[in-house]
Scaffold this active site. Structure first.
Site, PDB file in Angstrom:
ATOM      1  N   LYS A  65      32.182  56.303   2.585  1.00  0.00           N
ATOM      2  CA  LYS A  65      30.452  56.142   3.167  1.00  0.00           C
ATOM      3  C   LYS A  65      30.528  57.741   2.557  1.00  0.00           C
ATOM      4  O   LYS A  65      29.860  58.295   3.522  1.00  0.00           O
ATOM      5  CB  LYS A  65      30.721  55.711   4.358  1.00  0.00           C
ATOM      6  CG  LYS A  65      30.937  54.508   5.180  1.00  0.00           C
ATOM      7  CD  LYS A  65      31.088  53.884   6.203  1.00  0.00           C
ATOM      8  CE  LYS A  65      33.220  54.338   6.487  1.00  0.00           C
ATOM      9  NZ  LYS A  65      32.677  53.562   8.112  1.00  0.00           N
ATOM     10  N   ASP A 101      36.960  50.000  13.640  1.00  0.00           N
ATOM     11  CA  ASP A 101      35.860  48.983  14.426  1.00  0.00           C
ATOM     12  C   ASP A 101      35.842  47.590  14.302  1.00  0.00           C
ATOM     13  O   ASP A 101      35.009  46.870  15.335  1.00  0.00           O
ATOM     14  CB  ASP A 101      34.924  49.971  13.876  1.00  0.00           C
ATOM     15  CG  ASP A 101      34.321  49.778  12.554  1.00  0.00           C
ATOM     16  OD1 ASP A 101      35.253  49.626  11.899  1.00  0.00           O
ATOM     17  OD2 ASP A 101      33.240  49.737  12.345  1.00  0.00           O
TER      18      ASP A 101
END
Length: 521
Positions: A65, A101
């Site tokens: 990312k 997550d």
């Protein structure tokens, strides 16, 4: 208590010390704001590939990312965080759990739902995890300690890094990848996650502009700046009715692009819809692949979290494409509106159920969408005409839409029907001959309406469409006429007018079908 902050690019691409100092600063400010005075335990969610070596320890494998903070890869992420907390002097310093997550999403749902076997993140990045039989995990060499299953973090964002998605990547995918910090990595993530969707839209629009199909006569270099088209714009543009162009115009203004026409706005919306729909369907296919792997196609809860899934107005329904893939949508349950009927695996009952009002809503949505385009084509339109007009005082209404002076000066009565090719009485015929159910529906409508319409001087025209989006022959011919008139009155290429008409009707049908299925499972 909740607080969310954006990490700027400078911090992402600095050093591990500066990055974790930023996290420590945020926690310190949070403690000050809420007057926290006790050493609360810290759960550390770290959304990057980690080789986890214990409950609170894990080594960063690589950044994703567009994070590139130097000095972090190969280091224990918990130790880096705790060192930063100590430097800042926060009250809370003790990390009691390190979780991804995706894993956290699955675990949070699994506490309440024992059928939750899969967790998915669809946000700035993307990932998935699932519950696997420990015996199937070849890499596990340790003791099981009585446990029979383990959560596998797939890091599916890296799917395609080996070239396996080469066949499905477009020139825009390749161009986007060339301008990222991690070239040829996280290929799947770059096709579906929120971090990249806005940039993908920008690249497509620049190509359309170069081809003379977009911002014609108002060429602008504003869109040539990387990252200028934010991913949040997709949500803004796709919110509301497809004819509402106000959000798109506001974004043009924000970008400093003058002279954009309504046609330009429609092009932007179509590009946004195409890219977000592709992302949703790729995500859905990934989920189905996992369900096939663990043999849970019959019943399984998938826990999904992430800003893209939560905030995009249609991503949720577009992910619900098990029906499109021919997979079981029933979850073994009864229909929520007529409990006497069980939901079938292919969604036939959900799409034909007369209870709950979904069939009527779908019919009316298609009718209203078509009426909108007929008005744009300057047609004289009346809706739901016929009740009480016939000699037998019948209350039937063969004209969902009545057009004056359409067919050689004669009114045309349009009767819209949505039919399922999976109806048991016509399934064999539908399987043998494409369009057989649509042709039979047109014939049945002519038998029911022709004589009555003729008595009033109307031309009966059935518009039949099946639940998968195929239109009957008469409907296809009529819609082509509408597109031709629309092109004339709006000064559009006929191909664009046809695309606008059919894509709006298709999206309308897909949304209504998704609604009918999701309300019953």
């Amino acid at each position: 208590m909740d607080k969310r902050l954006r990490i700027d690019d400078k911090t992402k691409q600095s050093t591990q010390q500066e990055l974790f100092n930023f996290v420590a600063q945020v926690l310190w400010e949070f403690e000050e704001e809420h007057k926290i005075t006790e050493n609360l335990p810290i759960g550390f969610t770290f959304s990057f590939p980690v080789q986890q070596t214990g409950l609170i320890s894990g080594t960063l494998i690589e950044w994703t990312k567009d994070f590139t903070a130097a000095g972090a890869v190969g280091q224990d992420v918990t130790k880096m965080l705790e060192a930063a907390l100590k430097r800042k002097g926060t009250i809370a310093r003790d990390v009691v759990a390190l979780v991804n997550d995706t894993t956290g999403t699955q675990m949070a749902m699994g506490i309440h739902d024992p059928d939750c076997y899969v967790g998915v993140i669809l946000g700035t990045g993307t990932n998935a995890c699932y519950l696997e039989d420990l015996k199937a995990v070849k890499k596990h060499k340790g003791e099981s300690n009585g446990h029979t299953h383990v959560i596998i973090n797939t890091e599916w964002g890296a799917f395609g890094d080996d070239g396996s998605l080469k066949k499905w990547r477009t020139s825009f995918d390749r161009d986007l990848d060339l301008h990222t910090e991690n070239r040829m990595k996280q290929i799947f993530e770059k096709m579906i996650s929120g971090r990249y969707l806005g940039e993908m839209v920008r690249l497509v629009l620049v190509q359309l502009q170069d081809d003379g199909l977009f911002l014609v006569g108002n060429a602008s270099d504003k869109l040539r700046t990387p990252q200028v088209f934010e991913s949040s714009y997709l949500s803004d543009i796709e919110t509301g009715d497809s004819t509402d162009l106000s959000a798109c115009k506001a974004i043009f203004q924000k970008l400093g692009i003058d002279g954009a026409t309504d046609g330009d706005c429609r092009i932007v919306r179509r590009v946004c819809e195409a890219i977000s729909t592709r992302a949703a369907r790729l995500a859905a296919m990934g989920i189905v692949t996992i369900l096939r792997k663990i043999g849970k196609l019959d019943r399984c809860t998938v826990a999904i979290d992430g800003t893209l899934y939560e905030k995009h107005p249609h991503f949720r329904e577009r992910v619900a494409v098990k029906w499109w893939l021919g997979l079981d949508t029933s979850q073994g349950s009864q229909c929520a509106f007529c409990p006497a009927h069980s939901l079938d695996p292919l969604g036939h009952h959900a799409l034909t159920c007369k209870c709950g009002g979904d069939a009527v809503l779908r019919h009316n949505a298609l009718r209203d969408t078509l009426v909108h385009f007929l008005h744009r084509a300057h047609a004289s339109v009346q809706v739901e005409v016929g009740a009480g007009l016939f000699p037998d005082h019948s209350q039937s209404r063969p004209a969902d839409i009545l057009l004056q002076n359409w067919n050689l000066g004669r009114p045309v009565a349009l009767d819209i029907s949505v039919v399922s090719p999976l109806n048991p009485s016509t399934l064999a015929e539908a399987g043998a001959t494409f369009g057989a159910v649509l042709e039979a529906t047109e014939s049945r409508k002519h038998q029911a309406n022709d004589e009555k319409c003729s008595a009033l001087g109307w031309v009966s025209t059935p518009l039949a469409v099946d639940s998968y989006g195929a239109w009957g022959k008469e409907a296809t011919l009529f819609l082509a006429q509408v597109a031709a008139r629309l092109a004339i009155h709006k000064s559009l290429p006929k191909s664009q007018a046809s695309f606008d008409l059919f894509s709006n009707l298709s999206i309308c049908l897909i949304r209504a079908n998704a609604r009918a299925i999701l309300r019953r499972v």
